[in-house]
Design an enzyme around this catalytic site. Structure first.
Site, PDB file in Angstrom:
ATOM      1  N   SER A 100       0.780  -1.233   0.194  1.00 26.53           N
ATOM      2  CA  SER A 100       0.045  -0.179   0.167  1.00 26.53           C
ATOM      3  C   SER A 100       1.072   1.201   0.038  1.00 26.53           C
ATOM      4  O   SER A 100       1.889   1.245   0.667  1.00 26.53           O
ATOM      5  CB  SER A 100      -0.889  -0.117   1.182  1.00 26.53           C
TER       6      SER A 100
ATOM      7  N   GLU B 119       0.049   3.467   1.679  1.00 30.90           N
ATOM      8  CA  GLU B 119       0.269   4.164   3.280  1.00 30.90           C
ATOM      9  C   GLU B 119       1.474   3.735   3.762  1.00 30.90           C
ATOM     10  O   GLU B 119       1.834   4.420   4.675  1.00 30.90           O
ATOM     11  CB  GLU B 119      -1.075   3.363   3.656  1.00 30.90           C
TER      12      GLU B 119
ATOM     13  N   TYR C  31      -1.673   0.155  10.578  1.00 29.07           N
ATOM     14  CA  TYR C  31      -2.111  -0.452   9.461  1.00 29.07           C
ATOM     15  C   TYR C  31      -0.730  -0.442   8.446  1.00 29.07           C
ATOM     16  O   TYR C  31      -0.408  -1.170   7.758  1.00 29.07           O
ATOM     17  CB  TYR C  31      -3.445   0.287   8.773  1.00 29.07           C
TER      18      TYR C  31
HETATM   19  P1  NAP Z   1     -11.470  -4.402   1.593  1.00 31.00           P
HETATM   20  O1  NAP Z   1     -12.504  -3.994   0.731  1.00 31.00           O
HETATM   21  O2  NAP Z   1     -11.434  -3.915   2.805  1.00 31.00           O
HETATM   22  O3  NAP Z   1     -11.318  -6.092   1.807  1.00 31.00           O
HETATM   23  C1  NAP Z   1     -10.462  -6.622   2.879  1.00 31.00           C
HETATM   24  C2  NAP Z   1     -10.673  -8.135   2.672  1.00 31.00           C
HETATM   25  O4  NAP Z   1      -9.927  -8.706   3.695  1.00 31.00           O
HETATM   26  C3  NAP Z   1     -12.250  -8.628   3.066  1.00 31.00           C
HETATM   27  O5  NAP Z   1     -12.441  -9.608   2.121  1.00 31.00           O
HETATM   28  C4  NAP Z   1     -12.168  -9.030   4.376  1.00 31.00           C
HETATM   29  O6  NAP Z   1     -12.942 -10.273   4.669  1.00 31.00           O
HETATM   30  C5  NAP Z   1     -10.662  -9.692   4.126  1.00 31.00           C
HETATM   31  N1  NAP Z   1     -10.215 -10.020   5.693  1.00 31.00           N
HETATM   32  C6  NAP Z   1     -10.140  -9.121   6.855  1.00 31.00           C
HETATM   33  N2  NAP Z   1      -9.659  -9.959   7.819  1.00 31.00           N
HETATM   34  C7  NAP Z   1      -9.385 -11.252   7.449  1.00 31.00           C
HETATM   35  C8  NAP Z   1      -8.881 -12.348   7.896  1.00 31.00           C
HETATM   36  N3  NAP Z   1      -8.561 -12.455   9.018  1.00 31.00           N
HETATM   37  N4  NAP Z   1      -8.541 -13.434   7.381  1.00 31.00           N
HETATM   38  C9  NAP Z   1      -8.904 -13.372   5.958  1.00 31.00           C
HETATM   39  N5  NAP Z   1      -9.458 -12.447   5.198  1.00 31.00           N
HETATM   40  C10 NAP Z   1      -9.830 -11.304   6.010  1.00 31.00           C
HETATM   41  O7  NAP Z   1     -10.045  -4.038   1.057  1.00 31.00           O
HETATM   42  P2  NAP Z   1      -9.647  -3.818  -0.577  1.00 31.00           P
HETATM   43  O8  NAP Z   1      -9.749  -2.596  -0.648  1.00 31.00           O
HETATM   44  O9  NAP Z   1     -10.307  -4.687  -1.513  1.00 31.00           O
HETATM   45  O10 NAP Z   1      -8.053  -3.807  -0.746  1.00 31.00           O
HETATM   46  C11 NAP Z   1      -7.660  -5.258  -1.062  1.00 31.00           C
HETATM   47  C12 NAP Z   1      -6.262  -5.378  -0.104  1.00 31.00           C
HETATM   48  O11 NAP Z   1      -5.394  -4.062  -0.789  1.00 31.00           O
HETATM   49  C13 NAP Z   1      -6.202  -5.100   1.362  1.00 31.00           C
HETATM   50  O12 NAP Z   1      -5.049  -5.893   1.601  1.00 31.00           O
HETATM   51  C14 NAP Z   1      -5.694  -3.585   1.460  1.00 31.00           C
HETATM   52  O13 NAP Z   1      -5.121  -3.418   2.606  1.00 31.00           O
HETATM   53  C15 NAP Z   1      -4.910  -3.413   0.023  1.00 31.00           C
HETATM   54  N6  NAP Z   1      -4.920  -2.086  -0.492  1.00 31.00           N
HETATM   55  C16 NAP Z   1      -6.172  -1.318  -0.838  1.00 31.00           C
HETATM   56  C17 NAP Z   1      -6.005  -0.233  -1.433  1.00 31.00           C
HETATM   57  C18 NAP Z   1      -7.220   0.648  -1.725  1.00 31.00           C
HETATM   58  O14 NAP Z   1      -7.020   1.909  -1.990  1.00 31.00           O
HETATM   59  N7  NAP Z   1      -8.483  -0.298  -1.700  1.00 31.00           N
HETATM   60  C19 NAP Z   1      -4.812   0.454  -1.848  1.00 31.00           C
HETATM   61  C20 NAP Z   1      -3.787  -0.161  -1.392  1.00 31.00           C
HETATM   62  C21 NAP Z   1      -3.755  -1.438  -0.829  1.00 31.00           C
HETATM   63  P3  NAP Z   1     -14.613  -9.885   5.513  1.00 31.00           P
HETATM   64  O15 NAP Z   1     -15.271  -9.243   4.377  1.00 31.00           O
HETATM   65  O16 NAP Z   1     -14.894 -11.369   5.829  1.00 31.00           O
HETATM   66  O17 NAP Z   1     -14.191  -8.856   6.402  1.00 31.00           O
HETATM   67  O1  G4F Z   2     -10.542   6.899   2.517  1.00 31.08           O
HETATM   68  P1  G4F Z   2      -9.579   6.791   3.558  1.00 31.08           P
HETATM   69  O2  G4F Z   2     -10.199   6.377   4.929  1.00 31.08           O
HETATM   70  O3  G4F Z   2      -8.352   6.012   2.979  1.00 31.08           O
HETATM   71  P2  G4F Z   2      -6.981   5.821   3.369  1.00 31.08           P
HETATM   72  O4  G4F Z   2      -6.518   6.141   4.929  1.00 31.08           O
HETATM   73  O5  G4F Z   2      -5.898   6.727   2.305  1.00 31.08           O
HETATM   74  O6  G4F Z   2      -6.400   4.270   3.215  1.00 31.08           O
HETATM   75  C1  G4F Z   2      -6.949   3.602   1.899  1.00 31.08           C
HETATM   76  O7  G4F Z   2      -6.072   3.701   1.100  1.00 31.08           O
HETATM   77  C2  G4F Z   2      -4.679   3.216   1.475  1.00 31.08           C
HETATM   78  C3  G4F Z   2      -3.607   3.345   0.322  1.00 31.08           C
HETATM   79  O8  G4F Z   2      -3.128   4.389   0.322  1.00 31.08           O
HETATM   80  C4  G4F Z   2      -4.965   1.742   1.570  1.00 31.08           C
HETATM   81  F1  G4F Z   2      -3.706   0.844   1.764  1.00 31.08           F
HETATM   82  C5  G4F Z   2      -5.792   1.449   2.913  1.00 31.08           C
HETATM   83  O9  G4F Z   2      -6.274  -0.046   2.942  1.00 31.08           O
HETATM   84  C6  G4F Z   2      -7.257   2.198   2.577  1.00 31.08           C
HETATM   85  O10 G4F Z   2      -7.863   1.418   1.220  1.00 31.08           O
HETATM   86  O11 G4F Z   2      -9.039   8.299   3.737  1.00 31.08           O
HETATM   87  C7  G4F Z   2      -8.538   9.190   2.954  1.00 31.08           C
HETATM   88  C8  G4F Z   2      -8.106  10.484   3.626  1.00 31.08           C
HETATM   89  C9  G4F Z   2      -7.259  10.551   4.858  1.00 31.08           C
HETATM   90  O12 G4F Z   2      -6.321  11.362   4.875  1.00 31.08           O
HETATM   91  C10 G4F Z   2      -8.507  10.711   5.986  1.00 31.08           C
HETATM   92  O13 G4F Z   2      -7.884  11.455   6.954  1.00 31.08           O
HETATM   93  O14 G4F Z   2      -9.329  11.000   3.773  1.00 31.08           O
HETATM   94  C11 G4F Z   2      -9.120  11.674   4.877  1.00 31.08           C
HETATM   95  N1  G4F Z   2     -10.556  11.879   5.505  1.00 31.08           N
HETATM   96  C12 G4F Z   2     -11.254  13.064   5.982  1.00 31.08           C
HETATM   97  N2  G4F Z   2     -12.375  13.012   6.342  1.00 31.08           N
HETATM   98  C13 G4F Z   2     -11.676  10.856   5.925  1.00 31.08           C
HETATM   99  C14 G4F Z   2     -12.701  11.540   6.342  1.00 31.08           C
HETATM  100  N3  G4F Z   2     -11.636   9.402   5.796  1.00 31.08           N
HETATM  101  C15 G4F Z   2     -12.498   8.672   6.118  1.00 31.08           C
HETATM  102  N4  G4F Z   2     -12.350   7.319   5.994  1.00 31.08           N
HETATM  103  N5  G4F Z   2     -13.951   9.436   6.724  1.00 31.08           N
HETATM  104  C16 G4F Z   2     -13.869  10.684   6.673  1.00 31.08           C
HETATM  105  O15 G4F Z   2     -14.826  11.121   7.137  1.00 31.08           O
END
Ligand code: NAP
Ligand code: G4F
Length: 330
Positions: free
Chosen positions: A132, A134, A156
């Site tokens: 990520s 992050e 995280y």
């Molecule tokens: P998400 O929608 O939050 O999905 C997370 C998945 O992980 C869900 O299927 C959840 O299952 C599963 N999980 C949670 N705890 C678990 C456990 N103990 N054992 C097995 N599975 C478990 O996340 P996403 O946005 O699809 O992201 C996919 C991956 O990419 C994650 O690793 C995230 O950290 C990473 N990532 C995401 C972004 C982004 O912007 N979306 C960016 C960079 C990296 P349940 O439904 O059962 O809870």
């Molecule tokens: O949408 P966010 O919660 O995503 P964040 O923290 O960037 O994390 C996501 O992206 C990561 C990749 O860089 C992934 F690895 C991670 O698993 C996840 O998918 O927040 C984005 C930004 C933050 O700066 C937060 O402080 O939005 C700001 N924010 C402002 N108001 C808020 C809010 N975030 C959330 N969730 N809710 C608010 O009301």
């Protein structure tokens, strides 16, 4: 027919990736946790070809069983506790699932491939780790590339750094075909409602439909490099089709603030965001990531990958989908 095992199958990326792989002719298995997972029906409806296997990233035997049943050519480790805010409240569990979960899967792969601790693993099962942006946290440079130092700002982010380096380490120690995709934020209508983009698109739809009048946000000056999840899962797959395993930054190269996202989303339905958004300081994080912006040039050159959906398209797509979801059914 190639076979893939995906952890995190119920999540946003798991559903996009499984769709993509099924379309590519793969047989796809997905790891499903819990005895009554409420998202089982969603996966069965959206991607009926996926076979669901019981398992949890905190339970290594279940990972070995899932590997033995699915006999995958490729494993995509997308499972994680992925909501940054929650990681301060459940930091130990975040470390266990998001960090150690990757190690457990890597060890499970070595186990089913019959390797010894000192021996090298045949590059049989290919492994993808969902790293990520992050991990860059308080970013040391802008934009961020594969060479940028990590400085995570949340439990995280710290857990993801462990998972990232253990993936690199298993590649270097055991010759595994293990890749990390350092993905910047990617969104879409399947995004969980706890993340800021979906929180905004959902509230905009509800306000437009007269179901609510206002919404709250925290730090609206934070900037992210937002792309579309459907584009990003293609990069995951491409990484595992290369001659050599490697790590790649995936993003658009452009960043926008939360404020801009809100402005665009409200404007799309003819509303002024300033009349409907309130700032709630309880939503501020103990440590913030101010600016993420990708340098995806390596992925462009080596994978031939480029995002197709623009920021404006993404905002419109999410708001339109939520208008449809939230519209009272007749
Ligand atoms: P998400 O929608 O939050 O999905 C997370 C998945 O992980 C869900 O299927 C959840 O299952 C599963 N999980 C949670 N705890 C678990 C456990 N103990 N054992 C097995 N599975 C478990 O996340 P996403 O946005 O699809 O992201 C996919 C991956 O990419 C994650 O690793 C995230 O950290 C990473 N990532 C995401 C972004 C982004 O912007 N979306 C960016 C960079 C990296 P349940 O439904 O059962 O809870
Ligand atoms: O949408 P966010 O919660 O995503 P964040 O923290 O960037 O994390 C996501 O992206 C990561 C990749 O860089 C992934 F690895 C991670 O698993 C996840 O998918 O927040 C984005 C930004 C933050 O700066 C937060 O402080 O939005 C700001 N924010 C402002 N108001 C808020 C809010 N975030 C959330 N969730 N809710 C608010 O009301």
């Amino acid at each position: 027919m190639k076979r893939a095992l995906i952890t995190g199958i119920t999540g946003q990326d798991g559903r996009h990736l499984s769709e993509h792989l099924v379309h590519q002719g793969y047989r796809v298995c997905g790891l499903l946790r819990g005895q009554q997972n409420p998202k089982r029906a969603l996966v069965e409806r959206e991607v009926p070809d996926v076979e669901l296997l019981d398992g949890d990233l905190t339970d290594q035997v279940s990972l070995i069983n899932a590997l033995q049943k699915s006999r995958p050519d490729e494993v995509y480790n997308l499972g994680a506790m992925s909501f940054v805010t929650l990681s301060w409240k459940q930091s130990e569990l975040t470390g266990n699932v998001t960090g150690l979960g990757a190690l457990r899967m890597l060890e499970a792969i070595r186990n089913v491939q019959g390797s010894t601790l000192s021996g090298h693993t045949e590059p049989g099962i290919k492994f993808y780790q969902a790293s990520s942006s992050e991990m860059f946290g308080r970013a040391h440079e802008v934009p961020q590339s594969e060479r940028t130092l990590f400085h995570p700002r949340s439990p995280y982010g710290v857990a993801k750094v462990f998972a990232h380096y253990i993936t690199v380490n298993y590649r270097e120690s055991y010759g595994m075909f293990a890749c990390s995709g350092i993905l910047f934020n990617h969104e879409g209508p399947r995004r969980g409602p706890e993340f800021v983009t979906r929180k905004i698109s959902r509230s905009v739809a509800r306000i437009k439909l007269g179901l609510e009048d206002s919404m709250t946000l925290g730090n609206i000056e934070a900037k992210r490099d937002w792309g579309y999840a459907g584009d990003y899962v293609k990069a995951m797959h491409l990484m595992l089709q290369q001659e050599q395993p490697d790590d790649y930054v995936i993003g658009t190269g452009q960043s926008h603030s939360v404020r801009e996202f809100a402005e665009h989303a409200f404007a799309h339905v003819g509303l002024d965001w300033r009349k409907h958004v309130r700032i709630d300081t309880d939503l501020l994080r103990p440590a913030e990531v101010d600016l993420l912006e990708a340098d995806p040039s390596k992925a462009r050159a080596a994978l031939g990958w480029a995002p197709e959906v623009t920021f404006d398209d993404l905002v419109r797509m999410m708001v339109d989908a939520d208008l449809e979801n939230e519209r009272p059914k007749a």
